[in-house]
Design a protein around this motif. Structure first.
Motif, short mmCIF file in Angstrom:
data_model
loop_
_atom_site.label_atom_id
_atom_site.label_comp_id
_atom_site.label_asym_id
_atom_site.label_seq_id
_atom_site.Cartn_x
_atom_site.Cartn_y
_atom_site.Cartn_z
N LEU A 112 0.85 -1.19 0.00
CA LEU A 112 0.00 0.00 0.00
C LEU A 112 0.89 1.24 0.00
O LEU A 112 2.09 1.17 0.29
CB LEU A 112 -0.92 -0.01 1.22
CG LEU A 112 -1.95 -1.14 1.28
CD1 LEU A 112 -2.68 -1.13 2.62
CD2 LEU A 112 -2.95 -1.05 0.14
N HIS A 113 0.32 2.39 -0.31
CA HIS A 113 1.11 3.61 -0.48
C HIS A 113 1.94 3.97 0.75
O HIS A 113 3.10 4.34 0.64
CB HIS A 113 0.20 4.78 -0.86
CG HIS A 113 -0.32 4.68 -2.25
ND1 HIS A 113 -0.69 5.76 -3.01
CD2 HIS A 113 -0.53 3.60 -3.06
CE1 HIS A 113 -1.09 5.37 -4.20
NE2 HIS A 113 -1.03 4.06 -4.25
N GLN A 114 1.36 3.85 1.93
CA GLN A 114 2.10 4.22 3.13
C GLN A 114 3.26 3.25 3.39
O GLN A 114 4.34 3.68 3.82
CB GLN A 114 1.16 4.25 4.35
CG GLN A 114 1.77 4.98 5.54
CD GLN A 114 0.79 5.11 6.69
OE1 GLN A 114 0.28 4.12 7.20
NE2 GLN A 114 0.52 6.33 7.11
N GLU A 115 3.05 1.97 3.10
CA GLU A 115 4.12 0.98 3.27
C GLU A 115 5.27 1.27 2.31
O GLU A 115 6.45 1.16 2.67
CB GLU A 115 3.57 -0.43 3.01
CG GLU A 115 2.53 -0.88 4.02
CD GLU A 115 1.78 -2.13 3.57
OE1 GLU A 115 1.63 -2.34 2.34
OE2 GLU A 115 1.35 -2.90 4.44
N ARG A 116 4.91 1.63 1.09
CA ARG A 116 5.92 1.95 0.07
C ARG A 116 6.74 3.17 0.50
O ARG A 116 7.96 3.21 0.34
CB ARG A 116 5.19 2.24 -1.24
CG ARG A 116 6.05 2.31 -2.46
CD ARG A 116 5.18 2.51 -3.69
NE ARG A 116 4.80 3.89 -3.88
CZ ARG A 116 3.74 4.28 -4.57
NH1 ARG A 116 2.92 3.40 -5.09
NH2 ARG A 116 3.47 5.56 -4.74
#
Length: 510
Positions: free
Chosen positions: A399-403
């Motif tokens: 997900l974007h935050q993990e990336r």
């Protein structure tokens, strides 16, 4: 190696699309051409379910222009698929014959089950979601699936799409609130026919152009700072806000909304109502966009078939293997850096230093794998390139935050640079998490210094943590002077993050 090109043509009820892919050395399909034509074939389907000659001519004209594009490529394969409108047309065989004779494309009409299956396959092979509901709204039908442990359990094709909902309930270009209520009641009735759909409390994964447009509007309204749509997450209040906002606009203003394509302006609200009503009916935990859909599902089937599987065992691992191939990552060096970082991490975790927990080990490993990735482009500005590449490249499974977390860790250079990269996203993380990301970055940076010449000279570390000091003995199998210099130079970053002095001694390994 000669380049391999593949093409797929997707004949939908609303749009007809041509996508050309280049198969990269990693095995991944990279999209290099994407041509869309708005056909609205659904509007040419008579009450007798016959696609009239005007509709056939519209289709032939589009496919003729696509043929001029595909003829410029030496294609390994071309696949032409059709969905709801062609599937439902009584004169389906006549359409297929005329296209084959006049254009040369062989149309494969997908069944409802196949259309739903390919959407599911695209989602499970491009995200790490274990359980969820997929929803793909076309012009004339809506396919949904339920999967658990990444295996499909149920699928269904509803006899409505964004265009048919507009035809059934909306008189003008923009629906009134009363018309939206009618759409909602109808959808509720449809959803009630599926017992497995009620209150699943799982993520709802949206596929297709309407889902993409809704996300683009949400990102524009929020001035979203990160690139990419795939695996973007929204919640019920986001959908409700967008729906209510768009309902206040005239059709002229609706056509100019940032993120909304002009040709979807008249059908976006019925489509959003499907997402919103389904979200509430499922009692979903979140809405996640899958940029990958039917076309990708068809290629995933081809990719995985060679290995006798249909689903990749680990999507994130596949993505990092692709990064390794694309950026010539040195596996031997990565393993050495990861091993050293893990030794530091485990000792700090056991002693309660740096507030790292067992849950952070995956983040550390992934950060170590791509640490200093930007060196591939330019060693002098490696940190900037590393952050930009990882923050703005879609990484399937993340997900974007993990990336973003991995981008911040892998690009770590110093506290000021870290704060500079973090600045547009500060509100995404509480202070404790910001400190943890900085600590993990500094930890990997130090581990990197222990293998600065990429000779894997450090066999083992002995770590002794005192009140104010961390004493590290590095046992080496070769002369260690270059590593000693780098460690001495770089350890200050971890010292500042931990507020402890680090003393390092290098010894020959007996």
């Amino acid at each position: 190696m000669s380049k391999e090109y593949y093409a797929i043509i997707d004949i939908g009820s609303n749009t007809v699309r041509l996508v050309i892919y280049l198969r990269e050395k990693s095995g991944r399909f990279q999209e290099i051409e994407n041509v869309k034509a708005v056909a609205r074939l659904r509007n040419y389907l008579e009450e007798t379910n016959v696609l009239n000659q005007d509709g056939i001519e519209v289709l032939l004209k589009i496919l003729k222009s696509f043929k001029e594009v595909t003829d410029t490529y030496d294609l390994n394969q071309i696949i032409c698929v059709a969905t709801a409108t062609i599937r439902q047309a009584e004169n389906q065989q006549e359409i297929i014959s005329e296209v084959e004779q006049r254009i040369g494309y062989n149309i494969q009409t997908l069944s409802e089950e196949e259309e739903a299956y390919y959407g599911y396959l695209a989602v499970v092979n491009s995200t790490a979601i274990e359980e969820g509901i997929t929803v793909d709204i076309g012009g004339g039908s809506t396919e949904i699936t339920y999967f658990e442990n990444r295996e499909i359990k149920h699928s269904h094709s509803f006899p409505f799409g964004a265009l048919t909902l507009k035809q059934m309930f909306v008189k003008n270009d923009v629906p009134s609130e009363k018309e939206m209520h009618k759409v909602r009641d109808y959808l509720r009735e449809q959803f009630n026919s599926l017992p497995w759909l009620k209150s699943c409390n799982v993520p709802l994964i949206g596929i297709g152009g309407s889902a993409r447009n809704m996300v683009q509007v949400d990102q524009a309204l929020k001035s979203y700072p990160l690139a990419g749509l795939h695996q973007y997450r929204m919640y019920e209040n986001d959908m409700a806000f967008i729906k209510n906002y768009l309902l206040t606009l005239s059709f002229k203003k609706l056509q100019k909304v940032e993120g909304l394509t002009k040709d979807r302006a008249d059908i976006i609200l019925p489509a959003i109502e499907v997402f919103h009503s389904l979200y509430e009916y499922v009692d979903s935990s979140s809405f996640i966009l899958s940029r990958k859909g039917l076309r990708d599902g068809i290629f995933y089937e081809q990719l995985t078939h060679d290995f006798g599987i249909s689903v990749f065992p680990n999507v994130i691992e596949e993505s990092f293997n692709e990064l390794a191939v694309d950026f010539d990552i040195d596996y031997k060096h990565v393993h050495q850096v990861t091993d050293i970082a893990l030794k530091l991490f485990e000792e700090f975790r056991m002693q309660g230093v740096g507030h790292v927990t067992k849950a952070d080990v995956g983040l550390l490993k992934r950060g170590a794998f791509v640490f200093n990735l930007g060196e591939y482009i330019d060693s002098e500005s490696s940190s900037q390139h590393t952050f930009y590449l990882l923050a703005n490249r879609t990484i399937d499974g993340l997900l974007h935050q993990e990336r973003l977390k991995i981008a911040l860790i892998a690009s770590y250079k110093s506290k000021p640079i870290f704060k500079q990269y973090l600045s547009p996203y500060k509100h995404w993380f509480v202070k404790e998490e910001q400190k943890k990301l900085r600590t993990l970055g500094a930890m990997i940076k130090l581990a990197f210094s222990f293998d600065s010449t990429r000779r894997s000279i450090v066999d083992d570390l002995d770590i002794d943590i005192q009140d104010e000091d961390i004493n590290i003995t590095a046992y080496c199998n070769q002369e260690s002077m270059p590593e000693e210099y780098q460690v001495e130079k770089q350890k200050k970053h971890l010292e500042k993050a931990l507020k402890k002095k680090i003393n390092v001694v290098f010894q020959p390994h007996e």
